[in-house]
Design a protein around this motif. Structure first.
Motif, PDB file in Angstrom:
ATOM      1  N   ARG A   1     -10.726  -2.976   2.432  1.00 24.41           N
ATOM      2  CA  ARG A   1     -10.864  -3.495   3.794  1.00 24.41           C
ATOM      3  C   ARG A   1      -9.911  -4.679   3.924  1.00 24.41           C
ATOM      4  O   ARG A   1      -9.474  -5.227   2.899  1.00 24.41           O
ATOM      5  CB  ARG A   1     -12.300  -3.926   4.103  1.00 24.41           C
ATOM      6  N   ARG A   2      -9.640  -5.095   5.170  1.00 28.79           N
ATOM      7  CA  ARG A   2      -8.735  -6.227   5.376  1.00 28.79           C
ATOM      8  C   ARG A   2      -9.340  -7.224   6.331  1.00 28.79           C
ATOM      9  O   ARG A   2      -9.918  -6.832   7.356  1.00 28.79           O
ATOM     10  CB  ARG A   2      -7.418  -5.724   5.958  1.00 28.79           C
ATOM     11  N   ASP A   3      -9.198  -8.515   6.027  1.00 29.22           N
ATOM     12  CA  ASP A   3      -9.654  -9.567   6.934  1.00 29.22           C
ATOM     13  C   ASP A   3      -8.751  -9.633   8.165  1.00 29.22           C
ATOM     14  O   ASP A   3      -7.546  -9.355   8.073  1.00 29.22           O
ATOM     15  CB  ASP A   3      -9.569 -10.938   6.254  1.00 29.22           C
TER      16      ASP A   3
ATOM     17  N   TRP B   1     -14.062  -1.309   5.707  1.00 27.96           N
ATOM     18  CA  TRP B   1     -14.016  -0.569   4.437  1.00 27.96           C
ATOM     19  C   TRP B   1     -13.653   0.893   4.669  1.00 27.96           C
ATOM     20  O   TRP B   1     -14.242   1.539   5.541  1.00 27.96           O
ATOM     21  CB  TRP B   1     -15.394  -0.587   3.759  1.00 27.96           C
ATOM     22  N   HIS B   2     -12.718   1.388   3.885  1.00 28.77           N
ATOM     23  CA  HIS B   2     -12.360   2.802   3.997  1.00 28.77           C
ATOM     24  C   HIS B   2     -11.591   3.286   2.773  1.00 28.77           C
ATOM     25  O   HIS B   2     -11.063   2.496   1.989  1.00 28.77           O
ATOM     26  CB  HIS B   2     -11.508   3.059   5.249  1.00 28.77           C
ATOM     27  N   THR B   3     -11.528   4.593   2.683  1.00 28.61           N
ATOM     28  CA  THR B   3     -10.646   5.306   1.756  1.00 28.61           C
ATOM     29  C   THR B   3      -9.552   5.892   2.620  1.00 28.61           C
ATOM     30  O   THR B   3      -9.840   6.453   3.681  1.00 28.61           O
ATOM     31  CB  THR B   3     -11.438   6.468   1.104  1.00 28.61           C
TER      32      THR B   3
ATOM     33  N   HIS C   1       4.534  -2.609   4.100  1.00 29.88           N
ATOM     34  CA  HIS C   1       4.990  -1.209   4.053  1.00 29.88           C
ATOM     35  C   HIS C   1       4.147  -0.458   3.026  1.00 29.88           C
ATOM     36  O   HIS C   1       3.974  -0.931   1.905  1.00 29.88           O
ATOM     37  CB  HIS C   1       6.475  -1.128   3.691  1.00 29.88           C
ATOM     38  N   ARG C   2       3.637   0.690   3.438  1.00 27.95           N
ATOM     39  CA  ARG C   2       2.723   1.447   2.571  1.00 27.95           C
ATOM     40  C   ARG C   2       3.270   2.838   2.309  1.00 27.95           C
ATOM     41  O   ARG C   2       3.903   3.436   3.188  1.00 27.95           O
ATOM     42  CB  ARG C   2       1.344   1.552   3.259  1.00 27.95           C
ATOM     43  N   THR C   3       2.983   3.365   1.114  1.00 25.50           N
ATOM     44  CA  THR C   3       3.248   4.781   0.820  1.00 25.50           C
ATOM     45  C   THR C   3       1.955   5.421   0.340  1.00 25.50           C
ATOM     46  O   THR C   3       1.044   4.720  -0.123  1.00 25.50           O
ATOM     47  CB  THR C   3       4.321   4.955  -0.279  1.00 25.50           C
TER      48      THR C   3
ATOM     49  N   ARG D   1       2.729 -13.553  11.839  1.00 20.79           N
ATOM     50  CA  ARG D   1       3.339 -12.244  11.568  1.00 20.79           C
ATOM     51  C   ARG D   1       2.858 -11.719  10.219  1.00 20.79           C
ATOM     52  O   ARG D   1       2.832 -12.450   9.234  1.00 20.79           O
ATOM     53  CB  ARG D   1       4.873 -12.370  11.502  1.00 20.79           C
ATOM     54  N   ARG D   2       2.484 -10.462  10.204  1.00 17.96           N
ATOM     55  CA  ARG D   2       2.127  -9.805   8.936  1.00 17.96           C
ATOM     56  C   ARG D   2       2.825  -8.439   8.930  1.00 17.96           C
ATOM     57  O   ARG D   2       2.618  -7.631   9.850  1.00 17.96           O
ATOM     58  CB  ARG D   2       0.613  -9.649   8.836  1.00 17.96           C
ATOM     59  N   VAL D   3       3.664  -8.205   7.942  1.00 20.57           N
ATOM     60  CA  VAL D   3       4.412  -6.937   7.860  1.00 20.57           C
ATOM     61  C   VAL D   3       4.252  -6.366   6.451  1.00 20.57           C
ATOM     62  O   VAL D   3       4.631  -7.008   5.464  1.00 20.57           O
ATOM     63  CB  VAL D   3       5.917  -7.132   8.179  1.00 20.57           C
TER      64      VAL D   3
ATOM     65  N   ASP E   1      -6.382 -11.203   4.043  1.00 21.01           N
ATOM     66  CA  ASP E   1      -6.609 -10.779   2.645  1.00 21.01           C
ATOM     67  C   ASP E   1      -7.080  -9.320   2.647  1.00 21.01           C
ATOM     68  O   ASP E   1      -7.732  -8.873   3.602  1.00 21.01           O
ATOM     69  CB  ASP E   1      -7.732 -11.591   1.982  1.00 21.01           C
ATOM     70  N   THR E   2      -6.802  -8.621   1.573  1.00 25.13           N
ATOM     71  CA  THR E   2      -7.296  -7.249   1.419  1.00 25.13           C
ATOM     72  C   THR E   2      -8.274  -7.225   0.251  1.00 25.13           C
ATOM     73  O   THR E   2      -7.979  -7.787  -0.812  1.00 25.13           O
ATOM     74  CB  THR E   2      -6.132  -6.274   1.166  1.00 25.13           C
ATOM     75  N   CYS E   3      -9.433  -6.623   0.476  1.00 27.82           N
ATOM     76  CA  CYS E   3     -10.463  -6.557  -0.569  1.00 27.82           C
ATOM     77  C   CYS E   3     -10.576  -5.118  -1.068  1.00 27.82           C
ATOM     78  O   CYS E   3     -10.472  -4.174  -0.278  1.00 27.82           O
ATOM     79  CB  CYS E   3     -11.819  -6.995  -0.015  1.00 27.82           C
TER      80      CYS E   3
END
Ligand code: SIN
Length: 289
Positions: free
Chosen positions: A259-261, A108-110, A272-274, A268-270, A135-137
């Motif tokens: 958070r992410r499992d 868990w984070h900001t 892209h974040r901004t 493969r998991r790809v 998964d992302t929670c």
């Protein structure tokens, strides 16, 4: 607005936005998205087809972009796109990860709350997804605050937490940082524990990360006790997102944590974040009912 845009609440935190193509969204649609965002904090846009240029153009409609964080392992950005942050376990030809956070759990984070001016928002776009895991929670920190007993809420109203910048949410030491287990001396920034959203005025608990967190001015043991109490409230309202390639998720970094499992390292998991640059530092909530 096209009239086809539909906001479908998740039933916990967040909503799904249907009937919008983020490559071509008009002003009216963006205004409707903003309204939904302030209300629901996390928005899922399924079925998108975004290049990095599209992702950047859509992100910029929410404000100026922030540089990606200084992560532990992995390359930071795709070549030519310094504002895009790659989250991936995939290795390049020389065995280097093409992105951050590996295949383990991300706690868990900001995002980047260790900075003096953390981003207001982040967007994560799914390019490749494992068949299971990853998964992302998302947790509503407004709901978390509601769960804090009233006397404790009163106590934390004037307190600050120092947000540690030594480790990322995957547990990796950030580049250039010295390992530290003493939150009082490690790199980081104090922010109010209870903040208010600059647009909606909604109040939220602002905890950042558990590791190396420290309530300013308290003895370390007392700080730990208080943090334990607060962290028990975090999962008051959680939305679990099972990704499909083409999903874009936008979250408010002030009113949610994520958070992410973990997932199978052979898959493969790809992503892209901004990050949308903060318009003001986290603001202490005004007291009142
Ligand atoms: C992140 O913390 O921004 C990444 C979450 C994810 O990999 O789903």
């Amino acid at each position: 607005m096209t009239g086809a845009l539909k906001v479908v609440p998740n039933g916990s935190v967040g909503a799904r936005i249907e009937g919008i193509d983020l490559r071509t969204a008009g002003e009216g649609e963006i205004a409707a998205v903003m309204q939904a965002w302030y209300r629901h904090d996390v928005l899922v846009f399924p079925g998108q087809q975004l290049s990095d240029d599209h992702l950047l153009a859509f992100s910029r409609r929410f404000g100026a972009l922030d540089s990606p964080p200084n992560q532990g392992a992995g390359r930071k950005s795709p070549p030519g796109y310094p504002e895009v942050y790659v989250v991936s376990n995939v290795l390049d030809g020389s065995g280097e990860p093409i992105g951050a956070l590996g295949d383990g759990e991300a706690l868990w984070h900001t995002d980047m709350s260790y900075a003096a001016l953390p981003p207001d928002a982040s967007m994560l776009y799914a390019l490749e997804i494992p068949s299971t895991g990853g998964d992302t929670c998302f947790a509503s920190m407004k709901a978390a605050l509601e769960l804090v007993p009233a006397p404790l809420r009163e106590r934390i109203a004037t307190l600050d937490i120092k947000h540690d910048g030594t480790y990322d949410s995957g547990g990796y030491l950030r580049k250039g940082m010295a390992p530290s287990a003493d939150p009082r001396s490690s790199t980081g920034t104090p922010h109010p524990i209870v903040i208010e959203h600059p647009v909606s005025g909604d109040r939220a608990l602002y905890l950042g990360r558990r590791r190396n967190a420290y309530v300013m001015g308290l003895e370390p043991e007392e700080s730990e006790r208080l943090l334990e109490q607060l962290w028990r409230c975090v999962e008051a309202s959680v939305y679990r997102h099972r990704w499909t390639p083409g999903d874009l998720v936008l979250w408010d970094n002030r009113t949610t944590m994520h958070r992410r499992d973990a997932f199978d390292p052979r898959s493969r998991r790809v992503m892209h974040r901004t990050q949308i640059k903060g318009t003001s530092p986290p603001r202490r909530a005004r007291s009142g009912p």
